[in-house]
Motif scaffolding. Structure first.
Motif, PDB file in Angstrom:
ATOM      1  N   LYS A  85       0.680  -1.161  -0.102  1.00 32.36           N
ATOM      2  CA  LYS A  85      -0.112  -0.051   0.264  1.00 32.36           C
ATOM      3  C   LYS A  85       1.205   1.678   0.073  1.00 32.36           C
ATOM      4  O   LYS A  85       1.029   1.823   1.503  1.00 32.36           O
ATOM      5  CB  LYS A  85      -1.429   0.161   1.044  1.00 32.36           C
ATOM      6  CG  LYS A  85      -1.742  -1.184   0.855  1.00 32.36           C
ATOM      7  CD  LYS A  85      -2.596  -1.494   2.275  1.00 32.36           C
ATOM      8  CE  LYS A  85      -3.552  -2.270   2.132  1.00 32.36           C
ATOM      9  NZ  LYS A  85      -4.864  -2.024   3.930  1.00 32.36           N
ATOM     10  N   PRO A  86       1.049   1.902  -1.289  1.00 27.77           N
ATOM     11  CA  PRO A  86       2.140   2.931  -0.993  1.00 27.77           C
ATOM     12  C   PRO A  86       0.940   4.023  -0.515  1.00 27.77           C
ATOM     13  O   PRO A  86      -0.241   4.378  -0.434  1.00 27.77           O
ATOM     14  CB  PRO A  86       2.015   3.005  -2.894  1.00 27.77           C
ATOM     15  CG  PRO A  86       2.126   1.623  -3.537  1.00 27.77           C
ATOM     16  CD  PRO A  86       1.358   0.861  -2.611  1.00 27.77           C
ATOM     17  N   GLY A  87       2.314   5.348   0.416  1.00 23.37           N
ATOM     18  CA  GLY A  87       1.617   6.042   0.739  1.00 23.37           C
ATOM     19  C   GLY A  87       1.129   7.049  -0.637  1.00 23.37           C
ATOM     20  O   GLY A  87       0.662   7.273  -1.082  1.00 23.37           O
ATOM     21  N   ASN A  95       8.057  19.536 -12.432  1.00 25.57           N
ATOM     22  CA  ASN A  95       8.833  19.411 -11.645  1.00 25.57           C
ATOM     23  C   ASN A  95       9.079  17.562 -12.239  1.00 25.57           C
ATOM     24  O   ASN A  95       7.929  16.702 -12.137  1.00 25.57           O
ATOM     25  CB  ASN A  95       9.101  19.509 -10.416  1.00 25.57           C
ATOM     26  CG  ASN A  95       9.160  18.973  -9.306  1.00 25.57           C
ATOM     27  OD1 ASN A  95      10.421  18.272  -9.528  1.00 25.57           O
ATOM     28  ND2 ASN A  95       9.530  19.828  -8.059  1.00 25.57           N
ATOM     29  N   THR A  96      10.155  17.496 -11.895  1.00 26.87           N
ATOM     30  CA  THR A  96      10.737  16.052 -12.544  1.00 26.87           C
ATOM     31  C   THR A  96      11.622  14.758 -11.542  1.00 26.87           C
ATOM     32  O   THR A  96      11.755  13.800 -11.571  1.00 26.87           O
ATOM     33  CB  THR A  96      12.214  15.990 -13.423  1.00 26.87           C
ATOM     34  OG1 THR A  96      13.152  16.639 -13.205  1.00 26.87           O
ATOM     35  CG2 THR A  96      11.184  16.769 -15.282  1.00 26.87           C
ATOM     36  N   THR A  97      11.084  15.831  -9.935  1.00 27.38           N
ATOM     37  CA  THR A  97      11.512  15.396  -8.853  1.00 27.38           C
ATOM     38  C   THR A  97      10.562  13.876  -8.642  1.00 27.38           C
ATOM     39  O   THR A  97       9.193  14.441  -7.966  1.00 27.38           O
ATOM     40  CB  THR A  97      11.764  16.518  -7.484  1.00 27.38           C
ATOM     41  OG1 THR A  97      12.639  16.772  -8.215  1.00 27.38           O
ATOM     42  CG2 THR A  97      11.934  15.129  -6.553  1.00 27.38           C
ATOM     43  N   PHE A  98      10.700  13.121  -8.557  1.00 26.68           N
ATOM     44  CA  PHE A  98       9.325  12.416  -8.084  1.00 26.68           C
ATOM     45  C   PHE A  98       9.745  11.436  -6.713  1.00 26.68           C
ATOM     46  O   PHE A  98      10.636  11.610  -6.090  1.00 26.68           O
ATOM     47  CB  PHE A  98       9.540  10.362  -8.768  1.00 26.68           C
ATOM     48  CG  PHE A  98       9.217  10.580 -10.619  1.00 26.68           C
ATOM     49  CD1 PHE A  98       9.496  11.930 -10.897  1.00 26.68           C
ATOM     50  CD2 PHE A  98       8.535   9.701 -11.307  1.00 26.68           C
ATOM     51  CE1 PHE A  98       9.022  11.837 -12.219  1.00 26.68           C
ATOM     52  CE2 PHE A  98       8.648  10.049 -11.671  1.00 26.68           C
ATOM     53  CZ  PHE A  98       8.272  10.387 -13.077  1.00 26.68           C
ATOM     54  N   LEU A  99       8.471  11.269  -5.750  1.00 26.60           N
ATOM     55  CA  LEU A  99       8.793  11.514  -5.039  1.00 26.60           C
ATOM     56  C   LEU A  99       7.837   9.990  -3.747  1.00 26.60           C
ATOM     57  O   LEU A  99       6.968   9.310  -4.746  1.00 26.60           O
ATOM     58  CB  LEU A  99       7.795  13.023  -3.919  1.00 26.60           C
ATOM     59  CG  LEU A  99       7.195  13.697  -4.667  1.00 26.60           C
ATOM     60  CD1 LEU A  99       6.501  14.653  -4.207  1.00 26.60           C
ATOM     61  CD2 LEU A  99       8.769  14.514  -4.113  1.00 26.60           C
ATOM     62  N   ASN A 100       9.289   9.306  -3.128  1.00 26.02           N
ATOM     63  CA  ASN A 100       8.385   7.774  -2.706  1.00 26.02           C
ATOM     64  C   ASN A 100       7.519   8.352  -2.370  1.00 26.02           C
ATOM     65  O   ASN A 100       7.284   8.403  -0.953  1.00 26.02           O
ATOM     66  CB  ASN A 100       9.571   8.377  -1.764  1.00 26.02           C
ATOM     67  CG  ASN A 100      11.083   7.453  -2.751  1.00 26.02           C
ATOM     68  OD1 ASN A 100      11.854   8.207  -3.214  1.00 26.02           O
ATOM     69  ND2 ASN A 100      12.001   5.882  -2.521  1.00 26.02           N
ATOM     70  N   THR A 101       6.804   7.305  -2.308  1.00 30.30           N
ATOM     71  CA  THR A 101       5.582   6.642  -1.798  1.00 30.30           C
ATOM     72  C   THR A 101       5.539   5.259  -1.225  1.00 30.30           C
ATOM     73  O   THR A 101       4.778   4.192  -0.499  1.00 30.30           O
ATOM     74  CB  THR A 101       4.332   6.093  -2.787  1.00 30.30           C
ATOM     75  OG1 THR A 101       4.465   5.582  -3.675  1.00 30.30           O
ATOM     76  CG2 THR A 101       4.085   7.820  -2.926  1.00 30.30           C
ATOM     77  N   TRP A 102       6.325   4.238  -1.342  1.00 24.84           N
ATOM     78  CA  TRP A 102       6.997   2.985  -1.255  1.00 24.84           C
ATOM     79  C   TRP A 102       8.622   2.766  -0.279  1.00 24.84           C
ATOM     80  O   TRP A 102       9.185   2.941  -1.459  1.00 24.84           O
ATOM     81  CB  TRP A 102       6.286   2.023  -1.762  1.00 24.84           C
ATOM     82  CG  TRP A 102       5.928   0.777  -1.487  1.00 24.84           C
ATOM     83  CD1 TRP A 102       6.887  -0.558  -1.966  1.00 24.84           C
ATOM     84  CD2 TRP A 102       5.437  -0.065  -0.280  1.00 24.84           C
ATOM     85  NE1 TRP A 102       6.919  -1.842  -0.748  1.00 24.84           N
ATOM     86  CE2 TRP A 102       5.933  -1.802  -0.312  1.00 24.84           C
ATOM     87  CE3 TRP A 102       4.277   0.199   0.355  1.00 24.84           C
ATOM     88  CZ2 TRP A 102       4.938  -2.237   0.651  1.00 24.84           C
ATOM     89  CZ3 TRP A 102       3.701  -0.957   1.800  1.00 24.84           C
ATOM     90  CH2 TRP A 102       4.407  -1.725   1.398  1.00 24.84           C
TER      91      TRP A 102
END
Length: 333
Positions: free
Chosen positions: A20-22, A319-326
């Motif tokens: 379950k990614p955030g 914005n090409t900064t991908f954010l962590n969700t898992w």
């Protein structure tokens, strides 16, 4: 059980544990994502109206107490050093830039973070105080408040916005990360014939063109091999169907999370897929500029491919900064 129910059951992944990614959300000119351990990251977005800013500012805070801060500033300028000015006052710095920008940690990161709530003007300045870039504060307070809520900080002395009198000890600990065993691949992959590759393409319901068909074949262990066969080959998001050869018998690969941006198919498909040293990668763009989409890293655990990292940017706003969700913890077998 009906034939349809059996078919749907066969198409579902075999899971080791629920993945379950955030959550990911936006507030004004800021995107916010929190991973499955409640580590939250905020980053700037290009405004929907007006010129794009000349910087990317990213703020991360760990869950639990005290909640370490870490900041990144990528100023699209050749000026070095540079500093951050909030409300007319320089906070920390000057910072020495690298090709990736400046990383701010420790007491300086805490000082910058403490100055952000309620800010009306955030700027990047050079050594003489000349403004180099502006950072939009639109939505920042709401993003910080959201982070306080996710991390259970509201009403405590550690909150960024929703501060109260509750002690630091009232902040809940970060959730425990899942543990995924690391299995080192061994063995030598077989060479697949053209007829075998085309049979796999037909089985995955992928187009079968005339001429030579290509496939990536890699060894997992002495009995099993992973095979990636190209399915959709045009556009920005080419896909590959993933099989596992188990003692020479081809079976759909088992993944514990949906790959890419699509849904489950009988034979799972990764996007812009690649494989190396036990790791299966998928990177799906939502837009040609690459400023939105989802990046995934799966690891072979000896039975199936486990999602060990997912990063995403759900909105296409420069914005090409991908954010962590898992994320997980790795354990070597």
């Amino acid at each position: 059980m009906s034939a349809l129910a059996l078919l749907l059951t066969a198409a579902l992944p075999v899971t080791a544990a629920p993945v379950k990614p955030g959550p990911f959300t936006t507030f004004g000119d800021w995107a916010v994502a929190c991973d499955n351990a409640n580590r939250c990251t905020l980053t700037t977005l290009d405004p929907e109206d007006g010129p794009a800013p000349s910087e990317v500012f990213t703020v991360m805070r760990e869950a639990g107490s005290p909640g370490r801060w870490k900041l990144w500033l990528t100023a699209r300028t050749d000026e070095d050093p540079f500093a951050i000015e909030i409300g007319g006052e320089q906070v920390g710095g000057p910072f020495r830039a690298t090709p990736d920008g400046a990383t701010i940690e420790g007491s300086t990161a805490r000082a910058v973070a403490a100055a952000l709530p309620g800010a009306r003007r955030i700027a990047v300045i050079d050594g003489t105080g000349r403004e180099l870039a502006r950072i939009s504060p639109d939505g920042l307070d709401d993003a910080l408040r959201y982070m306080d809520s996710v991390q259970g900080r509201a009403g405590t002395v550690t909150a960024a916005i929703a501060r109260g009198r509750k002690p630091e000890s009232a902040v809940p600990a970060a959730p425990v990360l899942p543990i995924v065993p690391v299995v080192r691949p061994v063995g030598r992959p077989p060479v697949l014939t053209q007829a075998r590759i085309k049979a796999l393409l037909r089985r995955a319901k992928c187009p079968v063109a005339r001429g030579a068909a290509k496939a990536q074949v890699h060894s997992l262990d002495h009995m099993r091999n992973v095979v990636l066969v190209p399915c959709r080959t045009t556009g920005d998001n080419p896909t590959e169907a993933v099989f596992v050869l188990d003692k020479g018998v081809a079976k759909p690969a088992r993944l514990d999370a949906t790959p890419g941006l699509g849904g489950w198919t009988r034979v799972p498909r990764v996007t812009n897929g690649s494989y190396a040293n036990g790791s299966l990668y998928s990177y799906a763009r939502k837009a040609r500029d690459g400023d939105c989409g989802v990046s995934q890293h799966f690891l072979w655990d000896g039975k199936l491919f486990r999602l060990i990292e997912q990063a995403q940017m759900d909105v296409c706003r420069g914005n090409t900064t991908f954010l962590n969700t898992w994320r997980v913890r790795l354990r070597t077998k």
